[in-house]
Design a protein around this motif. Structure first.
Motif, PDB file in Angstrom:
ATOM      1  N   LEU A 173       0.822  -1.210   0.000  1.00 62.10           N
ATOM      2  CA  LEU A 173       0.000   0.000   0.000  1.00 62.10           C
ATOM      3  C   LEU A 173       0.857   1.261   0.000  1.00 62.10           C
ATOM      4  O   LEU A 173       0.462   2.291  -0.559  1.00 62.10           O
ATOM      5  CB  LEU A 173      -0.921   0.018   1.221  1.00 62.10           C
ATOM      6  CG  LEU A 173      -2.156  -0.884   1.169  1.00 62.10           C
ATOM      7  CD1 LEU A 173      -3.063  -0.576   2.347  1.00 62.10           C
ATOM      8  CD2 LEU A 173      -2.924  -0.721  -0.133  1.00 62.10           C
ATOM      9  N   THR A 177       0.440   5.012  -1.986  1.00 67.97           N
ATOM     10  CA  THR A 177       0.167   6.239  -1.227  1.00 67.97           C
ATOM     11  C   THR A 177       1.467   6.964  -0.903  1.00 67.97           C
ATOM     12  O   THR A 177       1.704   7.379   0.228  1.00 67.97           O
ATOM     13  CB  THR A 177      -0.594   5.920   0.070  1.00 67.97           C
ATOM     14  OG1 THR A 177       0.151   4.955   0.834  1.00 67.97           O
ATOM     15  CG2 THR A 177      -1.966   5.345  -0.229  1.00 67.97           C
ATOM     16  N   TRP A 264      -5.097  -7.442   3.562  1.00 68.29           N
ATOM     17  CA  TRP A 264      -5.190  -7.231   2.135  1.00 68.29           C
ATOM     18  C   TRP A 264      -6.331  -6.302   1.729  1.00 68.29           C
ATOM     19  O   TRP A 264      -7.485  -6.527   2.100  1.00 68.29           O
ATOM     20  CB  TRP A 264      -5.397  -8.572   1.421  1.00 68.29           C
ATOM     21  CG  TRP A 264      -4.204  -9.467   1.444  1.00 68.29           C
ATOM     22  CD1 TRP A 264      -3.997 -10.546   2.260  1.00 68.29           C
ATOM     23  CD2 TRP A 264      -3.057  -9.363   0.609  1.00 68.29           C
ATOM     24  NE1 TRP A 264      -2.788 -11.122   1.977  1.00 68.29           N
ATOM     25  CE2 TRP A 264      -2.186 -10.417   0.967  1.00 68.29           C
ATOM     26  CE3 TRP A 264      -2.670  -8.488  -0.415  1.00 68.29           C
ATOM     27  CZ2 TRP A 264      -0.952 -10.615   0.345  1.00 68.29           C
ATOM     28  CZ3 TRP A 264      -1.455  -8.678  -1.039  1.00 68.29           C
ATOM     29  CH2 TRP A 264      -0.610  -9.739  -0.661  1.00 68.29           C
ATOM     30  N   LEU A 265      -6.013  -5.288   0.942  1.00 68.55           N
ATOM     31  CA  LEU A 265      -7.007  -4.539   0.184  1.00 68.55           C
ATOM     32  C   LEU A 265      -7.233  -5.280  -1.124  1.00 68.55           C
ATOM     33  O   LEU A 265      -6.288  -5.502  -1.890  1.00 68.55           O
ATOM     34  CB  LEU A 265      -6.511  -3.121  -0.117  1.00 68.55           C
ATOM     35  CG  LEU A 265      -7.257  -2.376  -1.236  1.00 68.55           C
ATOM     36  CD1 LEU A 265      -8.692  -2.082  -0.839  1.00 68.55           C
ATOM     37  CD2 LEU A 265      -6.516  -1.100  -1.626  1.00 68.55           C
ATOM     38  N   ARG A 287      -5.903   4.713  -5.622  1.00 72.77           N
ATOM     39  CA  ARG A 287      -5.207   5.375  -4.517  1.00 72.77           C
ATOM     40  C   ARG A 287      -6.172   5.784  -3.408  1.00 72.77           C
ATOM     41  O   ARG A 287      -5.825   5.741  -2.225  1.00 72.77           O
ATOM     42  CB  ARG A 287      -4.427   6.577  -5.049  1.00 72.77           C
ATOM     43  CG  ARG A 287      -3.224   6.170  -5.909  1.00 72.77           C
ATOM     44  CD  ARG A 287      -2.293   7.347  -6.167  1.00 72.77           C
ATOM     45  NE  ARG A 287      -2.945   8.386  -6.957  1.00 72.77           N
ATOM     46  CZ  ARG A 287      -2.982   8.405  -8.285  1.00 72.77           C
ATOM     47  NH1 ARG A 287      -2.442   7.409  -8.978  1.00 72.77           N
ATOM     48  NH2 ARG A 287      -3.570   9.404  -8.930  1.00 72.77           N
ATOM     49  N   ALA A 290      -6.773   2.722  -1.499  1.00 76.32           N
ATOM     50  CA  ALA A 290      -5.573   2.403  -0.724  1.00 76.32           C
ATOM     51  C   ALA A 290      -5.483   3.265   0.530  1.00 76.32           C
ATOM     52  O   ALA A 290      -5.072   2.784   1.600  1.00 76.32           O
ATOM     53  CB  ALA A 290      -4.323   2.597  -1.590  1.00 76.32           C
ATOM     54  N   GLY A 294      -5.434   1.563   4.151  1.00 82.88           N
ATOM     55  CA  GLY A 294      -4.316   1.804   5.050  1.00 82.88           C
ATOM     56  C   GLY A 294      -4.795   2.271   6.417  1.00 82.88           C
ATOM     57  O   GLY A 294      -4.252   1.855   7.453  1.00 82.88           O
ATOM     58  N   THR A 299      -1.927  -3.615   4.720  1.00 83.54           N
ATOM     59  CA  THR A 299      -0.553  -3.297   4.334  1.00 83.54           C
ATOM     60  C   THR A 299      -0.269  -3.539   2.851  1.00 83.54           C
ATOM     61  O   THR A 299       0.700  -3.002   2.316  1.00 83.54           O
ATOM     62  CB  THR A 299       0.441  -4.134   5.145  1.00 83.54           C
ATOM     63  OG1 THR A 299       0.171  -5.535   4.936  1.00 83.54           O
ATOM     64  CG2 THR A 299       0.330  -3.820   6.634  1.00 83.54           C
ATOM     65  N   HIS A 300      -1.095  -4.357   2.191  1.00 85.19           N
ATOM     66  CA  HIS A 300      -0.867  -4.695   0.789  1.00 85.19           C
ATOM     67  C   HIS A 300      -2.207  -4.702   0.047  1.00 85.19           C
ATOM     68  O   HIS A 300      -3.269  -4.839   0.655  1.00 85.19           O
ATOM     69  CB  HIS A 300      -0.210  -6.071   0.640  1.00 85.19           C
ATOM     70  CG  HIS A 300       1.211  -6.114   1.105  1.00 85.19           C
ATOM     71  ND1 HIS A 300       1.553  -6.092   2.444  1.00 85.19           N
ATOM     72  CD2 HIS A 300       2.387  -6.172   0.409  1.00 85.19           C
ATOM     73  CE1 HIS A 300       2.878  -6.132   2.551  1.00 85.19           C
ATOM     74  NE2 HIS A 300       3.390  -6.177   1.334  1.00 85.19           N
ATOM     75  N   ALA A 301      -2.114  -4.577  -1.277  1.00 85.68           N
ATOM     76  CA  ALA A 301      -3.288  -4.648  -2.139  1.00 85.68           C
ATOM     77  C   ALA A 301      -3.108  -5.771  -3.144  1.00 85.68           C
ATOM     78  O   ALA A 301      -1.988  -6.124  -3.525  1.00 85.68           O
ATOM     79  CB  ALA A 301      -3.503  -3.326  -2.873  1.00 85.68           C
TER      80      ALA A 301
END
Length: 333
Positions: A173, A177, A264-265, A287, A290, A294, A299-301
């Motif tokens: 992420l 960002t 996870w996103l 974004r 994200a 966040g 922490t991740h997408a």
């Protein structure tokens, strides 16, 4: 030489960069194939994007990824993706997941063979076919690779076909960002909130439920929205529906979920209307999601994209996504 199936994978290209004493001079480039056209090969290297005219290519081929994800990492990501796209009708076969959503999308209507099915592989696949027959649907199996390669081999012997390969891509992420591009929303914003896209672009709105015209864009892309589809789209605890409007009309939409124990996103249904493309709206949607994820602690997408969709693969590469693993949707004869 390369084929469209190689888009999204790591390749090496030997190109002709000059002639000396009547002999060609070569230079090698290593990176991820972003686009393959009749005239150019575009790859993302550590030094940036490289566009090579086909006439300069001496040799090009796919090479193994720098590092393969572990089986545990693939299972964890596939589990997060399953949670982010929940089928309304579900079953289990040991660790395997069986999913049905009235035929709406392959992901929500396929078996996911991760873990142990608690029986020999041939018997497990027989049980999969019976389950889908009982639900009045053709049997589909999603095979994450290389994790489910043994399943794929057994399906090959049974004459199952494959849909185009799908790339499961990820990015930290923090990459989405970075300072100067960051957008976000408050952690507990109940009404729709807004995130600046930067420059003169309209803001992105994030809502907990999709507006009717948001659903209309999704329905147009997916060929309708049956009741089962509404369950798939909304039955996630942490979710946001993003839209970018001009004159009250949504020109870009996207859906974000936080799953996988909050790590996870999941980005899905990212769509920009044809008249609004190439204006940075897709990146603004991603974004904005994200920023929200966040704040939720992700922490991740991740996202999933057919590797034959060169335009989308190129877009996601520019945003920083790389291929974690691939999967095939296998179709019973």
């Amino acid at each position: 030489m390369l084929r469209q199936q190689d888009v999204g994978h790591r390749i090496v290209v030997r190109r002709i960069v000059g002639i000396r004493e009547g002999r060609p001079l070569f230079s090698d480039a290593l990176g991820e194939l972003v686009e393959l056209s009749e005239t150019h090969i575009t790859l993302a290297t550590d030094g940036g994007s490289l566009r090579v005219p086909v006439g300069e290519v001496h040799r090009a081929k796919r090479v193994p990824p720098a590092r393969r994800p572990t089986a545990a990492a693939v299972i964890a990501l596939e589990t997060a993706a399953d949670e982010a796209w929940p089928a309304p009708v579900r079953g289990r076969l040991g660790d395997w997941r069986l999913r049905s959503a009235a035929g709406w999308t392959g992901r929500a209507n396929s078996a996911l063979p991760i873990g142990d099915p608690d029986r020999p592989l041939p018997e497990a696949l027989d049980a999969v076919q019976r389950w889908y027959a009982d639900h009045g649907q053709p049997a589909l199996v999603n095979t994450p690779l290389p994790l489910a390669a043994p399943v794929g081999a057994e399906l090959d012997t049974r004459g199952w076909t494959s849909r185009p390969p799908v790339l499961v891509q990820t990015v930290p992420l923090a990459t989405l960002t970075t300072p100067g591009r960051a957008v976000g929303t408050p952690h507990e914003a109940v009404p729709p909130t807004h995130a600046s896209t930067g420059g003169d672009a309209p803001p992105v709105t994030l809502a907990r439920a999709p507006a009717d015209d948001w659903l209309a864009v999704a329905a147009d892309r997916k060929g309708g929205l049956p009741e089962a589809a509404r369950h798939v789209l909304t039955a996630v605890d942490r979710i946001r529906f993003a839209e970018l409007r001009v004159d009250g009309r949504p020109l870009a939409v996207g859906r974000g979920t936080v799953t996988g124990e909050g790590r996870w996103l999941g980005v899905s249904l990212l769509e920009v209307l044809p008249e609004a493309r190439r204006r940075g709206f897709a990146g603004a949607i991603v974004r904005a999601l994200a920023g929200w994820a966040g704040a939720e602690g992700a922490t991740h997408a991740f996202l999933q994209v057919e590797q034959t969709n060169g335009g989308a693969v190129a877009l996601y590469r520019r945003l920083g996504f790389t291929t974690h693993h691939t999967y095939l949707t296998r179709v019973a004869p």
